[in-house]
Design an enzyme around this catalytic site. Structure first.
Site, mmCIF file in Angstrom:
data_model
loop_
_atom_site.group_PDB
_atom_site.id
_atom_site.type_symbol
_atom_site.label_atom_id
_atom_site.label_comp_id
_atom_site.label_asym_id
_atom_site.label_seq_id
_atom_site.Cartn_x
_atom_site.Cartn_y
_atom_site.Cartn_z
ATOM 1 N N GLU A 1 -12.322 -3.647 16.302
ATOM 2 C CA GLU A 1 -11.298 -4.473 16.685
ATOM 3 C C GLU A 1 -10.611 -4.044 17.826
ATOM 4 O OE1 GLU A 1 -8.553 -4.751 13.272
ATOM 5 O OE2 GLU A 1 -10.244 -5.378 11.967
ATOM 6 N N VAL B 1 0.938 -1.235 -0.044
ATOM 7 C CA VAL B 1 -0.004 -0.030 0.105
ATOM 8 C C VAL B 1 0.828 1.218 0.043
ATOM 9 C CG1 VAL B 1 -0.393 -0.175 2.411
ATOM 10 C CG2 VAL B 1 -1.802 1.088 1.235
ATOM 11 N N GLY C 1 -8.810 -4.281 8.168
ATOM 12 C CA GLY C 1 -9.589 -2.955 7.499
ATOM 13 C C GLY C 1 -8.702 -1.781 7.649
ATOM 14 N N HIS D 1 3.382 -10.559 13.372
ATOM 15 C CA HIS D 1 2.509 -9.927 12.522
ATOM 16 C C HIS D 1 3.044 -8.700 11.931
ATOM 17 C CE1 HIS D 1 -1.558 -9.135 10.861
ATOM 18 N NE2 HIS D 1 -1.679 -7.783 11.773
ATOM 19 N N SER E 1 2.787 -7.806 1.892
ATOM 20 C CA SER E 1 1.770 -8.261 2.952
ATOM 21 C C SER E 1 0.573 -7.469 2.727
ATOM 22 C CB SER E 1 2.478 -7.562 4.191
ATOM 23 O OG SER E 1 3.759 -8.335 4.614
ATOM 24 N N THR E 2 0.583 -6.393 2.146
ATOM 25 C CA THR E 2 -0.815 -5.726 1.895
ATOM 26 C C THR E 2 -2.012 -6.333 1.617
ATOM 27 O OG1 THR E 2 0.367 -3.395 1.465
ATOM 28 C CG2 THR E 2 -1.948 -3.752 0.985
ATOM 29 N N GLU F 1 5.258 0.005 6.807
ATOM 30 C CA GLU F 1 5.671 -0.868 7.754
ATOM 31 C C GLU F 1 7.130 -0.646 8.092
ATOM 32 O OE1 GLU F 1 4.415 -4.851 7.855
ATOM 33 O OE2 GLU F 1 5.625 -5.475 9.604
ATOM 34 N N LEU G 1 -2.760 -0.210 7.215
ATOM 35 C CA LEU G 1 -3.026 0.320 5.714
ATOM 36 C C LEU G 1 -3.238 1.727 5.424
ATOM 37 C CD1 LEU G 1 -5.342 -2.762 4.790
ATOM 38 C CD2 LEU G 1 -3.032 -2.540 4.231
ATOM 39 N N ARG H 1 -3.982 -5.711 21.290
ATOM 40 C CA ARG H 1 -3.293 -7.020 20.919
ATOM 41 C C ARG H 1 -2.235 -7.424 21.630
ATOM 42 N NH1 ARG H 1 -2.515 -5.922 14.670
ATOM 43 N NH2 ARG H 1 -4.760 -6.245 14.571
ATOM 44 N N HIS I 1 0.224 -11.093 16.413
ATOM 45 C CA HIS I 1 -1.107 -11.086 16.341
ATOM 46 C C HIS I 1 -1.551 -12.258 17.136
ATOM 47 C CE1 HIS I 1 -5.263 -11.242 14.857
ATOM 48 N NE2 HIS I 1 -5.117 -10.210 14.250
ATOM 49 N N ARG J 1 1.045 -1.350 17.833
ATOM 50 C CA ARG J 1 -0.001 -0.847 16.864
ATOM 51 C C ARG J 1 -1.313 -1.145 17.442
ATOM 52 N NH1 ARG J 1 -2.333 -2.662 12.319
ATOM 53 N NH2 ARG J 1 -1.232 -4.661 12.241
ATOM 54 N N TRP K 1 -2.655 -9.475 1.965
ATOM 55 C CA TRP K 1 -3.049 -10.429 3.024
ATOM 56 C C TRP K 1 -3.748 -9.906 4.066
ATOM 57 C CZ3 TRP K 1 -2.683 -15.540 1.551
ATOM 58 C CH2 TRP K 1 -1.737 -15.567 0.296
ATOM 59 N N ALA K 2 -3.992 -8.633 4.233
ATOM 60 C CA ALA K 2 -4.645 -7.770 5.459
ATOM 61 C C ALA K 2 -6.179 -8.040 5.142
ATOM 62 C CB ALA K 2 -4.258 -6.326 5.319
HETATM 63 C C1 SIN Z 1 -6.800 -8.404 11.643
HETATM 64 O O1 SIN Z 1 -7.607 -8.486 10.701
HETATM 65 O O2 SIN Z 1 -6.872 -8.849 12.718
HETATM 66 C C2 SIN Z 1 -5.437 -7.660 11.384
HETATM 67 C C3 SIN Z 1 -5.613 -6.210 11.370
HETATM 68 C C4 SIN Z 1 -4.498 -5.423 11.388
HETATM 69 O O3 SIN Z 1 -3.354 -6.061 11.646
HETATM 70 O O4 SIN Z 1 -4.530 -4.195 11.669
#
Ligand code: SIN
Length: 504
Positions: free
Chosen positions: A113, A14, A48, A331, A41-42, A355, A372, A274, A226, A366, A44-45
């Site tokens: 989240e 991104v 959001g 992660h 990596s983008t 990143e 993103l 997290r 993660h 984070r 695979w996110a």
């Molecule tokens: C997730 O979807 O749990 C990851 C989102 C993120 O890393 O910000």
């Protein structure tokens, strides 16, 4: 052979795609990407992009949650840049045709989240947000006046003709490409670990390139794990993420006996930041128990989370009827190459974004779905800066050479990082891992690993995603950044530096 650009962008996630796009038509720009275009990596996110666009929300509340998650280590100016810029950043992606999910009234659908006190996470395809962001940016880059070059950048060209060295280009697959500005957007360090949610080929090369050019890194001890990656027997390398948005929609973490494990640990329970959730899961697993994410009560699981359903299905897990086995996995790198608020590193001609960069937004941990959007927002700023002014042109200097990591070294690095720089750390284990890394042939991956281990050893406290068993408390007198530079002996040197919160 030499080719002259005004700006060379390295990386096609991104951040790299966004900065190249922001410069298209304003500067002669090349985007150099190793492997597959837009394959980092983008895409695979899952979760959001966080933006304070709900009726009950405002950027200051988003900033507050970001700072709380960052455990006193965020740069408040950088956080304000992100949270004020998030809504315009989203609009930029919508203008490119991003098809974000909408509610019944046609408004952008928002979820929660970990660490967010409001619903403010925009998503696409249910849990395929990164793929959509990648799709629209890649399509726009293909249509723009940008030279896309598929090659590995192995070195930066460094002019030594003045007392202040300046980056003057890159060596890509053995070819010298010159430029007045080089932007590193090479992503994180997932491939340094045996288990990661990132593509394994993203392994800290940008950190090594920057160190060899004389740039400093900051906060690299803050490696985020993660909490919920899929945990089935024998799984390793890049493993499927089980998005945190499931917990935003009501999924809960349970132990092998079915008891909830987060209820008494944090006021936000399963939606705690997290680092808190990852540590709790690690603690439960350390007793020999297993941990599961129970999403069986979510009624629209298939429509809302098709990526998770498909990934679980590949390993014989059906989240509709049974809890998903989960464990933490590497992660995200919260720190990185030290930049100012416009992407400039401390080496002339060298910039960093996404990143690989440490803007100061993430602090020690984070906040979910801030990455993103950080890539998009800071890339736009950097593009504007480079469009208005470029460093003076200099004669290209010599490349600073380092051999690339051999396959055997990669496995050794991963072993050292898993035992030294995982969720739980100690001085003794960090020293053992550093010795193992130092014994390996020099490579950018080894340098990146050494930088993380050195920084983790220097931070003698626990904060955010840096957890020291031998210093288990957060130390208010340790409100300092850890800065890493390359020493004359080719090893990383870590030093505790200025105040963590420049504007607090
Ligand atoms: C997730 O979807 O749990 C990851 C989102 C993120 O890393 O910000």
């Amino acid at each position: 052979m030499r080719d002259a650009y005004e700006v060379i962008v390295v990386g096609s996630g991104v951040a790299g795609l966004s900065v190249a796009l922001g410069l298209a038509g304003r500067r002669r720009v090349a985007l150099v990407t190793s492997g597959e275009f837009a394959g980092g990596s983008t895409r695979w996110a899952q979760g959001g992009l966080a933006a304070a666009i709900g009726a009950d929300d405002r950027p200051a509340l988003h900033a507050e949650d970001t700072v709380i998650a960052g455990v006193g280590a965020c740069d408040h100016d950088a956080v304000a840049v992100l949270t004020d810029g998030a809504a315009p950043g989203l609009v930029g992606l919508l203008d490119l045709g991003a098809d974000f999910d909408r509610d019944a009234e046609g408004h952008l659908a928002l979820t929660r989240e970990g660490g967010h006190h409001r619903r403010r996470v925009v998503h696409a395809g249910g849990d395929a947000t990164g793929a959509e962001v990648s799709r629209v940016l890649a399509a726009a880059v293909r249509d723009a006046p940008i030279d896309v070059i598929t090659a590995d950048v192995t070195d930066l060209l460094l002019s030594s003709s003045t007392y202040r060295p300046q980056v003057t280009g890159v060596i890509a697959d053995g070819v010298e490409l010159t430029a007045r500005a080089v932007v590193l957007a090479t992503g994180g360090v997932g491939g340094l670990y045996p288990v990661t949610t990132n593509p394994a080929e993203v392994a800290g090369e940008g950190l090594g390139l920057a160190l060899r050019a004389g740039a400093s890194l900051v906060d690299v001890e803050f490696v985020q794990f993660h909490p919920t990656a899929l945990a089935v027997d024998g799984i390793a390398g890049q493993i499927p993420l089980v998005t945190e948005a499931l917990r935003g929609e009501g999924a809960v973490l349970i132990d092998g006996g079915g008891a909830r494990i987060m209820a008494d640990v944090h006021p936000l329970a399963d939606l705690a930041p997290r680092d808190v959730v990852a540590r709790r899961i690690d603690q439960v697993r350390a007793t020999g128990d297993r941990v599961f994410l129970d999403a069986t009560r979510i009624t629209d699981l298939c429509d809302r989370f098709p990526t998770v359903i498909a990934a679980c299905g590949r390993y014989g897990v059906d989240p509709i009827v049974s809890p998903i086995p989960v464990a933490p996995a590497q992660h995200y790198l919260c720190g990185g190459i030290r930049t100012d608020l416009w992407g400039a590193t401390d080496v002339a001609g060298l910039y960093a974004v996404g990143e690989v960069a440490a803007t100061g937004v993430h602090g020690a941990n984070r906040l979910a779905s801030n990455s993103l959007i950080e890539g998009a927002v800071f890339a736009r700023r950097l593009a504007d800066r480079l469009a208005s002014a470029l460093p003076q042109r200099r004669a290209a200097g010599d490349a600073v050479a380092a051999p690339s990591a051999a396959a055997g070294d990669v496995a050794a690095i991963q072993r050292a990082m898993a035992s030294g720089a995982g969720i739980r750390r100690s001085a003794q284990q960090l020293a053992v891992s550093r010795r193992a890394i130092t014994a390996l042939p020099s490579s950018d991956r080894a340098l990146a690993a050494d930088a993380i281990l050195a920084a983790a050893a220097a931070r003698e406290e626990s904060r955010g995603c840096h957890w020291r068993e031998d210093f288990p408390t957060t130390d208010a007198t340790f409100q300092r950044h850890v800065v890493v530079r390359l020493g004359a002996d080719g090893r990383c040197e870590a030093a505790v530096a200025g105040d963590l919160e420049r504007t607090a």
